[in-house]
Design a protein around this motif. Structure first.
Motif, PDB file in Angstrom:
ATOM      1  N   ILE B   6      -7.822  73.584  65.527  1.00 29.06           N
ATOM      2  CA  ILE B   6      -8.526  72.322  65.592  1.00 29.06           C
ATOM      3  C   ILE B   6      -8.094  71.644  66.997  1.00 29.06           C
ATOM      4  N   CYS B   7      -9.322  70.983  67.517  1.00 30.46           N
ATOM      5  CA  CYS B   7      -9.094  70.307  68.761  1.00 30.46           C
ATOM      6  C   CYS B   7      -9.686  69.076  68.731  1.00 30.46           C
ATOM      7  N   LEU B  37     -15.406  67.723  72.092  1.00 31.58           N
ATOM      8  CA  LEU B  37     -15.908  67.385  70.657  1.00 31.58           C
ATOM      9  C   LEU B  37     -14.592  67.486  69.796  1.00 31.58           C
ATOM     10  N   ALA B  38     -14.593  67.090  68.568  1.00 30.38           N
ATOM     11  CA  ALA B  38     -13.540  67.372  67.531  1.00 30.38           C
ATOM     12  C   ALA B  38     -14.343  68.494  66.783  1.00 30.38           C
ATOM     13  N   GLY B  39     -13.287  69.700  66.576  1.00 29.24           N
ATOM     14  CA  GLY B  39     -13.903  70.680  66.055  1.00 29.24           C
ATOM     15  C   GLY B  39     -12.923  72.069  66.059  1.00 29.24           C
ATOM     16  N   VAL B  40     -13.632  73.159  66.243  1.00 28.15           N
ATOM     17  CA  VAL B  40     -12.707  74.283  66.138  1.00 28.15           C
ATOM     18  C   VAL B  40     -12.687  74.847  67.346  1.00 28.15           C
ATOM     19  N   GLN B  55     -16.679  74.314  68.468  1.00 26.83           N
ATOM     20  CA  GLN B  55     -17.802  74.396  67.504  1.00 26.83           C
ATOM     21  C   GLN B  55     -17.521  72.914  66.762  1.00 26.83           C
ATOM     22  N   SER B  56     -18.291  72.126  66.721  1.00 23.35           N
ATOM     23  CA  SER B  56     -18.246  70.798  65.908  1.00 23.35           C
ATOM     24  C   SER B  56     -18.212  71.211  64.279  1.00 23.35           C
ATOM     25  N   THR B  57     -17.924  70.332  63.444  1.00 23.84           N
ATOM     26  CA  THR B  57     -18.174  70.437  62.006  1.00 23.84           C
ATOM     27  C   THR B  57     -19.302  69.873  61.537  1.00 23.84           C
ATOM     28  N   GLY B  58     -19.925  68.846  62.400  1.00 25.85           N
ATOM     29  CA  GLY B  58     -21.094  68.006  61.919  1.00 25.85           C
ATOM     30  C   GLY B  58     -22.273  69.042  62.470  1.00 25.85           C
ATOM     31  N   GLU B  59     -23.285  68.311  62.250  1.00 20.01           N
ATOM     32  CA  GLU B  59     -24.664  68.959  62.724  1.00 20.01           C
ATOM     33  C   GLU B  59     -24.688  68.970  64.090  1.00 20.01           C
ATOM     34  N   GLN B  60     -25.393  69.776  65.079  1.00 26.02           N
ATOM     35  CA  GLN B  60     -25.405  69.668  66.342  1.00 26.02           C
ATOM     36  C   GLN B  60     -26.471  68.640  66.692  1.00 26.02           C
TER      37      GLN B  60
END
Lengths: 253, 195
Positions: B6-7, B37-40, B55-60
């Motif tokens: 996670i970053c 972004l906050a994501g993986v 990759q963001s967890t939300g929609e792009q």
């Protein structure tokens, strides 16, 4: 402890904190479903909601759109019941307009607007309870909402206040009580990771010799707030990810 | 499966060199790759170069850019143009639609002067179109001046789906009436990748 003292002899403030202590920060991401991103932040008794819409096509005045960057539209409003005395109108007064503009400046430093030409990002901030440090709380909440919306940021943008007690001790994160007791309040908006100051504002004057001390404490406050927000964001990403089985992140493998 | 990394925005991911490249959701600063972004974190191997992506967890969030193929639905017809709402960009379905405009001179590649909008499109048609360079802020200019672009899904005036029978005509599946459209030659996706 006398009523008038900002800092007692044993080094405690009116609300029992030490000089370099922040108020408790609690926050939550994704509190609404309608906007693209939202956040709720509590800093002591100051409570703020933030919602982010976009990026979307520019509405209204079409001349505003830029060919190389998105425009950020900020609206700050205070609920009429947020202060001790009931406010006449939630937005549109001089103070709200000023804070909206400052918020716009602060966010412009962090959001990668060049990725979204001809578009607009709306940031709405609503203060539910004002207890000092309203503007910093708004900046922190807006940052969280932007992260929740998945809008690319260069890094966190955090804000903090600091003041000077008894003319020699610096204090961080000023509450409403301390604001009204007097003393200069320095508001700093910073990018804590690269240690850049985005915006700085001072309510009264004090001797220049005190400035480094107060400024450093405010910057340290920004870093501390960043660490708290960081934990919340990581936990949020983990929660979302594990509830969806990391489906969106693994689709390429 | 290893635990996802996670970053958060502003986090330094790795050094920027010949073997590491900054991809989606990241940016470069002073010789390092940072996350925006906050994501993986996701590392994609592309021709021996490791592309670092987040990759963001939300929609792009996506904005149409010049040259993109979009799926749009026709809403309003006039003599000179038709208005549409853009619903997809490439393979991504948008959560929020964008307004687009398709001018008469951009409908066909040939015989531009004799094109009539109402003989090419009707309200409700789903079309494929390409985004033209953006000149005005409030709308995206679209073009269907290619064989692969034009009407994909249409309904006859009786309300039944229609199938294409030529470049310019479609036929109702129920009433067998013929209507004029600027038909798209739909290319199956797996054919594109081979060529």
């Amino acid at each position: 402890m006398s009523r008038k003292e900002l800092l007692s002899k044993i080094g405690l403030r009116q609300d029992g904190r030490r000089a370099e202590e922040l108020r408790r920060i609690r926050c939550k991401l994704g509190v609404f479903t309608q906007p693209d991103g939202s956040a709720y932040l509590e800093q002591g008794l100051t409570k703020v909601l933030a919602a982010v819409y976009g990026p979307h096509q520019v509405r209204g005045g079409r001349s505003k759109a830029q060919h190389d960057a998105a425009i950020i539209n900020c609206q700050f409003s205070m609920a009429v019941f947020s202060t001790g005395e009931r406010k006449k109108r939630p937005r549109g007064d001089r103070k709200s307009t000023e804070i909206s503009i400052h918020l716009h400046q602060a966010l412009l430093a962090a959001v990668k607007v060049e990725l979204y030409p001809w578009s607009q990002i709306d940031v709405y901030v609503e203060v539910l309870h004002a207890d000092g440090g309203v503007f910093p709380a708004c900046v922190n909440a807006a940052t969280l909402a932007l992260i929740d919306a998945g809008i690319p940021l260069k890094e966190y943008v955090c804000a903090c206040t600091a003041s000077l007690a008894n003319n020699n001790v610096a204090m961080v994160d000023i509450s409403n009580q301390e604001e009204t007791l007097g003393g200069p309040v320095l508001t700093v908006v910073a990018l804590p990771m690269s240690a850049k100051i985005v915006h700085m504002e001072m309510s009264q004057r004090f001797h220049l010799d005190h400035l480094p001390k107060v400024l450093n404490l405010a910057l340290q406050g920004c870093k501390d707030i960043k660490a708290i927000l960081d934990d919340v964001v990581r936990q949020h990403v983990k929660d979302i990810g594990s509830s969806t089985g990391w489906s969106q992140t693994n689709r390429k493998q | 499966m290893t635990k996802p990394l996670i970053c958060v925005p502003g986090q330094r991911l790795c050094i920027l060199d010949k073997t590491h490249e900054s991809g989606q959701g990241t940016y470069e600063r002073q010789g390092y790759i940072y996350s925006s972004l906050a994501g993986v974190v996701d590392v994609v191997d592309k021709d021996g170069v490791k592309v670092v992506e987040v990759q963001s967890t939300g929609e792009q969030t996506l904005v149409p850019t010049q040259g993109d193929i979009v799926t749009a639905q026709v809403t309003i017809l006039t003599q000179d143009f038709c208005k549409c709402v853009i619903k997809c960009i490439g393979n991504t379905v948008l959560s929020r639609t964008y307004r687009g405009i398709l001018r008469r001179e951009d409908v066909c590649a040939t015989d531009k002067d004799r094109v009539q909008i109402y003989k090419s499109y009707r309200p409700g048609d789903v079309i494929l179109a390409r985004v033209l360079p953006i000149t005005e802020a409030h709308t995206y200019n679209l073009s269907t001046a290619e064989n692969e672009l034009g009407v994909v899904i249409a309904h006859s005036e009786h309300g039944y789906p229609m199938v294409p029978i030529s470049w310019t005509q479609m036929q109702c599946t129920k009433m067998y009436t013929k209507e004029l459209r600027k038909v798209a030659k739909v290319v199956p996706e797996n054919m594109n990748t081979k060529t």
